[in-house]
Design a protein around this motif. Sequence first.
Motif, short mmCIF file in Angstrom:
data_model
loop_
_atom_site.label_atom_id
_atom_site.label_comp_id
_atom_site.label_asym_id
_atom_site.label_seq_id
_atom_site.Cartn_x
_atom_site.Cartn_y
_atom_site.Cartn_z
N GLY A 300 52.18 -10.55 16.19
CA GLY A 300 51.91 -11.89 15.70
C GLY A 300 50.46 -12.28 15.74
N GLU A 301 49.56 -11.28 15.70
CA GLU A 301 48.13 -11.53 15.84
C GLU A 301 47.35 -10.83 14.73
OE1 GLU A 301 44.98 -11.30 19.50
OE2 GLU A 301 46.06 -9.45 19.04
N VAL A 302 46.33 -11.52 14.21
CA VAL A 302 45.41 -10.92 13.26
C VAL A 302 44.07 -10.75 13.94
CG1 VAL A 302 44.24 -11.15 11.04
CG2 VAL A 302 46.58 -12.00 11.30
N VAL A 303 43.59 -9.52 13.97
CA VAL A 303 42.26 -9.22 14.52
C VAL A 303 41.37 -8.82 13.35
CG1 VAL A 303 40.91 -7.74 16.05
CG2 VAL A 303 43.20 -8.49 16.74
N ALA A 304 40.27 -9.53 13.15
CA ALA A 304 39.33 -9.22 12.08
C ALA A 304 38.27 -8.27 12.60
CB ALA A 304 38.67 -10.50 11.56
N LEU A 305 38.01 -7.21 11.84
CA LEU A 305 36.97 -6.24 12.15
C LEU A 305 35.86 -6.42 11.12
CD1 LEU A 305 35.95 -3.75 13.72
CD2 LEU A 305 37.32 -2.32 12.17
#
Length: 529
Positions: A300-305
């Motif tokens: 349930g998490e979005v990590v932006a790189l």
Amino acid sequence: MRAVDGVSLAVKRGETFCLVGESGSGKSVTALSAMGLLPRFRHRHPGGSIRLHADGSGEGMELLGASDDALRAVRGGRIGMIFQEPMTSLNPVMTIGDQLDEALLLHHPEMPSGERAERIVAALAEVRMPDPSGRVKEFPHRLSGGQRQRVMIAMALICEPALLIADEPTTALDVTVQAEILRLMRELQDSRGMGMLFITHDFGVVAQIADSVGVMRQGKLVEQGPASEVLRKPSHDYTRRLIGALPERLPREARAAARTEPLVRVEGLKVHFPVRRGFLRRVVDQFRAVDDVSLEVGAGEVVALVGESGCGKTTLGKALLRLIEPTGGRIELEGRDITHTSRQDLRALRRRMQVVFQDPGSSLNPRLPIMTTLLEPMRVHGIGRDDEERTRRAAELLERVEMPTDSLWRYPHEFSGGQRQRLAIARALVLEPRFILCDEITSALDVSVQAGILKLLRRLVDEDGLGMLFITHNMGVVEYLADRMVVMHQGRLVESGRTDAVLRSPSEDYTRSLLAAVPRLDGALVAAT
């Protein structure tokens, strides 16, 4: 089809006129009409006039209906053009120097070869190309994207045109390179006093460089005026909708801050490539594309790189998915170490982790209808009792990504760029994965289409509890979509944290320089929509 319908505009000396609008609105057709570059016998201009006042005369030169010889003298001589993708505009089998020399030979055949050589080096130096005298012997593939765009600018300006047409010249560039190119174009314009017609869909770029703005929709110019007025108080509903669709202006719903156990954990990941030199191609060094990277992505998490081109973002993503072999470190998927899992065992794990690539046009098989594209992965992994059930699941999935069910029987070329990206997302979701990697999937999309894709992704993450690693260089996208962000530089992670905290008060100099280079609309400049 009326691609351009009753458009009237003027570009003055020393002025930048930005033409904005969605794909298909007629921006590029307007510019190509001025250059006489539309395909012969496949278009007509039933009315109108395009006049070039390059010599200062009151009457000017009529370009519509001009002879081929007259237009050839104008193209590159009095009007220069920079296209969106320099790699497709530059000749891959000619050196940079030869391509610049060709422009001078065509428009200044009387110029001695020695003077042409000096002018070519001076033109490359003017666009701040490193080692300009050495670069004249290089081929386009040996230059970076930003350097290739500098060559295109030098080629467009080497004959000192009165008008420069720039068609989305910074769309595919990183924010820092984009900032340099925009600053360079503005300085060259000021020093030469030329007019510039700048085509873009990025309102941040418009706010940074435009003197005047025209907004196109369905072939018509629906609004135009001074940039400050159009951006501060847009009068047309369409302009207000475009500005409201900017990712940093999309409404964000409240999200839980608590994190579960990570779906994906990377510890000390390394990807090194050998550097070979000499006649025997001996290994003399190692290029550290990814160097000791650790990160986590929870359910349930979005990590932006984020980071510039060449920093290792895509290499990290490919190694995480085991599409390339890591040199060292550890990769865990749902608590299971997959760093050294065999190819046969890894195939079964593929349905747990999927990827959406940047260009859906090249990642979707053009010879297969969408139904085959969606059903084939389900057959491979044994999902569904038979093709009837799989077809029903595919149709339900298309509805989830807001595509009509009759898309199943159509081919990729029959869809727009945004629709193809939705179909690529559907293909990634068809195996019911727990983790998805998205690699720059909105970089080439219009703001309104991009807004729809971002809302769709956020809803899928929140409803299905997916974990997502989102590779991008668009800070507006990061601000809207990501819960956390990590910043990569030269193969290493230099900063990470909650998105709002990093954007508000970055701790690293590199992050601060990255954020400072982002062209954005000032919140006080644009009226609430």
